[in-house]
Enzyme design. Structure first.
Site, PDB file in Angstrom:
ATOM      1  N   HIS A 190       0.860  -1.192   0.000  1.00 31.77           N
ATOM      2  CA  HIS A 190       0.000   0.000   0.000  1.00 31.77           C
ATOM      3  C   HIS A 190       0.886   1.229   0.000  1.00 31.77           C
ATOM      4  O   HIS A 190       1.872   1.289   0.726  1.00 31.77           O
ATOM      5  CB  HIS A 190      -0.933   0.002   1.211  1.00 31.77           C
ATOM      6  CG  HIS A 190      -1.870   1.175   1.202  1.00 31.77           C
ATOM      7  ND1 HIS A 190      -2.956   1.250   0.364  1.00 31.77           N
ATOM      8  CD2 HIS A 190      -1.859   2.337   1.894  1.00 31.77           C
ATOM      9  CE1 HIS A 190      -3.577   2.400   0.543  1.00 31.77           C
ATOM     10  NE2 HIS A 190      -2.934   3.081   1.478  1.00 31.77           N
ATOM     11  N   GLY A 199      -6.922   3.231   1.944  1.00 33.38           N
ATOM     12  CA  GLY A 199      -7.881   3.416   0.854  1.00 33.38           C
ATOM     13  C   GLY A 199      -7.272   4.028  -0.386  1.00 33.38           C
ATOM     14  O   GLY A 199      -6.060   3.975  -0.584  1.00 33.38           O
ATOM     15  N   LEU A 225     -10.022  -3.612   4.671  1.00 25.08           N
ATOM     16  CA  LEU A 225      -9.127  -2.999   3.681  1.00 25.08           C
ATOM     17  C   LEU A 225      -7.940  -2.282   4.329  1.00 25.08           C
ATOM     18  O   LEU A 225      -8.108  -1.437   5.207  1.00 25.08           O
ATOM     19  CB  LEU A 225      -9.922  -2.002   2.817  1.00 25.08           C
ATOM     20  CG  LEU A 225      -9.130  -1.329   1.683  1.00 25.08           C
ATOM     21  CD1 LEU A 225      -8.729  -2.342   0.633  1.00 25.08           C
ATOM     22  CD2 LEU A 225      -9.954  -0.206   1.065  1.00 25.08           C
ATOM     23  N   ASP A 226      -6.744  -2.619   3.894  1.00 23.24           N
ATOM     24  CA  ASP A 226      -5.509  -1.957   4.329  1.00 23.24           C
ATOM     25  C   ASP A 226      -5.295  -2.019   5.840  1.00 23.24           C
ATOM     26  O   ASP A 226      -4.632  -1.156   6.427  1.00 23.24           O
ATOM     27  CB  ASP A 226      -5.484  -0.485   3.876  1.00 23.24           C
ATOM     28  CG  ASP A 226      -5.464  -0.359   2.359  1.00 23.24           C
ATOM     29  OD1 ASP A 226      -4.952  -1.274   1.700  1.00 23.24           O
ATOM     30  OD2 ASP A 226      -5.959   0.654   1.840  1.00 23.24           O
ATOM     31  N   ALA A 227      -5.885  -3.040   6.475  1.00 26.50           N
ATOM     32  CA  ALA A 227      -5.796  -3.124   7.928  1.00 26.50           C
ATOM     33  C   ALA A 227      -5.142  -4.414   8.396  1.00 26.50           C
ATOM     34  O   ALA A 227      -5.156  -4.732   9.582  1.00 26.50           O
ATOM     35  CB  ALA A 227      -7.192  -2.983   8.550  1.00 26.50           C
TER      36      ALA A 227
END
Lengths: 282, 282, 282, 282
Positions: A190, A199, A225-227
């Protein structure tokens, strides 16, 4: 014959002694041992490498380890013998820098993996697959076709016995189904220092906020998401003189370096996941 | 006589020429010029230093600059003559590392400011003020007394003609009233790489999230908590082996370094604020 | 029509005004200006970008600039019009990471250059040239053939009108003759933070010395080995747990990033050389 | 009762098992174990922490460890019981930043040491010792008096039973005699990234060379100047726009941070010295 063992279990006394004793009796010589205790969670982690010069019997080792140690210490453990290369699939969309970086490292012998195929929802990067002689599957994804596309992805992954997946700037959100097939085995990059700017369009958000540092984060993909658990992060400085385009250019270098470090840590079995965090044995 | 001029205005052609021409005619020699155009916002920024060997008349300079340049280019501008030290108040609570760092830099001649007083809602750090021979005002803050406490703070600030305020780990939220008296003149240090982990207990949140990098951010205080224009940021790496206490210890070093850098940039008039971001001329 | 001007000359008053005035009269709009004074050496440096919307006459500009400014201020200056891509030759030996990195950046449109050819004293990396469709010349170098080999290199460089050369881990020492043909136009990457560990096998020397940080340095090649003007440096941390092989692996990432940054600075004419040092306008 | 053990010996099989077994039988619970093998030198290193809840008998432990393990494995080893603070003397000359930093950390409870005295060849920093209430001995050093001065230093060190010495920018070269009394127990901070710019005036040399990165190095003092085992290093970026004075200012922050990290590593017995290098267990 080199064996790598990863263990985690509730912390208690005597674990290190018990495991090294077990290996000693099996005539394994411990050549590397790193251990960690999460004091908050009271969990013990260990990574061991042992040499077995006089041979190693897989079945009896596994059974005895379970009976002697794993059961009583409530261990979750895994072990790996040197020799077979893990199979790594690469998913991409349109950005080529991470793909180029992974493939040139692979070609240079820097990445100890097999790459059975590259998969993309676009045709844009097929030329790179051709440059490196690796099969390229183009599976378009639309709202309507997403479910079917994923079934096809899974068929490919299973057919090629893929061990783990690298999302090398794959701009699609991966579904639960795929994640459940590959728990802590899908590595994403990311383009921000998470948790900041999760995000879409993180460089735009970073520019808007006026930060003086931008980053990139490689993590295991989870349903949020992205966690997911963070494997590796790095940053670089920026200033008012940098445009969004400059952020993107500087970020590309971060992304490819951070992603390749995370992939190597995974390949060398130096990552353990617990409580949505990683223990990284270096 | 050295003059520093800061300008921002809508971008258009001829500004650099017009300003350097104006200074040339006033017999000012430009010894430093840095400029920036925010292409998105179409705003022009400039920082100039000029030497006036043959003297400088403050009033006529100001009037003529306004009439010749500022009006036609719609400039917001300020200028500063070398010679007088700005007055810097320090607000603290209980943590001493940033205070020690600022005061020892000041004592060493590294910070070109006067420090008329240190102000705190606790008595804990009075001993440091005594070590360095600087007045210490203890103004307790409770929910009930917050308004009165702030009035007293303002009286002190005005009485001492304070130019800007440094919140050196002052754990209270500063009110609108104070911020309006000191717009872009209150410098805070927040112990995370903002915008990640704004608000309370950022090291705990960073530990919980399992990040591999922690940071510190110095910014101008605005009404939205931890959301003001960022002046300076820095980071350091952490790993699973670091406890929250380790994060706090490592963070202390970041905080004091980042805060002191931001204070120096402000003191040397190298910061300009626009659209809740900073332009930092280095 | 965008013009970039680079100037250096003895420091004196009025230079910025005079140059911006000259451009103003030529109807050039200054869109970027950065300037630096080396106080020790009393030398003034400036980099300017100006837009000429109403056309630009090359010959008269050059003549008038020389007569009006360059002569009186004793300027050394150069100017460049946007539009033509510089021609960059790449010299390599056996290591592929820098070559892969440069070529994949080039293919991605990140490097604004033409690459007429790759040249090597070995055949090892010819396959990469083929992957990217770039001519590859194999010119072996032995003690006996060194002189003749260099003549052949020069013929190729001149035939292709090469503007500058990148030594992307070219393991040969470049001779005076080549350097004199390309003064401050040969960019090398050295795998240490110079001036530490100049010469051969820097990673071995760094390991031996027990440093906690390793680095890479990109510099212009001069006749003294590894002693030319430094363009860019970066470092990464190492520890006792890293072997020489680990140093080499970590170093590869530094080398390719640092080299590509230096190449971009050169291509965008952001470097000036003076007193064996660089001024880098960013 | 917590015990820390440091071991190094020729590498061979079974060491980890033997030591953890020994501790297990003594009813010590290993709570931390880190180990390293220098493959080049074939030397094994280990750092262990063990809890002895049921008491610990110092004499018998030492004897038995020697007889059971140390002799057969040819170990060099040391052990330390928690509880007593090591005594740290600080030597300074005229620069105050490292001294301020160490003393404010000490006052904050961040450094687990006693500081019996500060010693200097100048009177300049006596005021800081007074601020912090620590004895200050002024022992001037001239060529003629150097030998006598050192005898006086040794008397003070021995009288106060000093365990280790920190040279916090002490500008004198320490003699063999002192080094032999405190082998690997004198910590220096040098203001460059060694081995670059050893000796006097490193910032001037760095400026002259035009480096883009400056650094600081903390190392144990050996008889060869600035060539002892490196404990910790860090760097910061510089550019052409920084003067030597800027290098010095930026460097001060590096020096104090790097020195304090090295001191903490030493105090927590996380350093081992071998072949003029350090193993740092973190």
């Amino acid at each position: 014959m080199k064996l790598t063992i990863l263990i985690h279990c509730p912390d208690q006394t005597g674990i290190i002694y018990s495991v090294t004793n077990f290996l000693f009796e099996k005539k394994g010589n411990v050549i590397y041992l790193d251990q960690h205790v999460d004091m908050e969670a009271q969990v013990f982690f260990m990574r061991l490498e042992a040499d077995f010069e006089n041979g190693f019997t897989k079945d009896s080792f596994e059974t005895e380890f379970n009976e002697t140690l794993a059961r009583s210490y409530k261990m979750q453990w895994s072990y790996h013998l040197d020799g077979t290369l893990p199979k790594m699939a690469i998913f991409v969309s349109k950005y080529n820098h991470c793909l180029y970086d992974l493939l040139s490292r692979h070609r240079s012998g820097e990445l100890d993996v097999e790459i059975p195929f590259i998969l993309s929802n676009h045709k844009d990067l097929e030329y790179i697959a051709e440059q490196f002689g690796i099969p390229y599957y183009h599976i378009p994804v639309t709202k309507a076709s997403k479910d079917e596309a994923e079934s096809e992805q899974l068929r490919l992954l299973q057919k090629h016995q893929v061990d783990f997946i690298v999302l090398a700037r794959y701009m699609q959100i991966v579904s639960s189904r795929l994640i459940q097939h590959y728990p802590n085995k899908i590595i994403n990059i990311h383009h921000s220092f998470l948790p900041a700017f999760a995000g879409a369009k993180p460089y735009h958000a970073a520019f808007e906020r006026g930060v003086k540092i931008i980053g990139a984060t490689s993590h295991y993909v989870t349903e949020e998401l992205d966690a997911g658990p963070i494997i590796e992060q790095d940053v670089t400085t920026v200033s008012h003189s940098h445009s969004i385009k400059d952020f993107i250019t500087k970020g590309r270098d971060l992304e490819k370096i951070v992603l390749s470090r995370a992939v190597k840590l995974h390949v060398h079995r130096k990552t353990m996941v617990y409580n949505n965090k990683t223990v990284i044995f270096t």
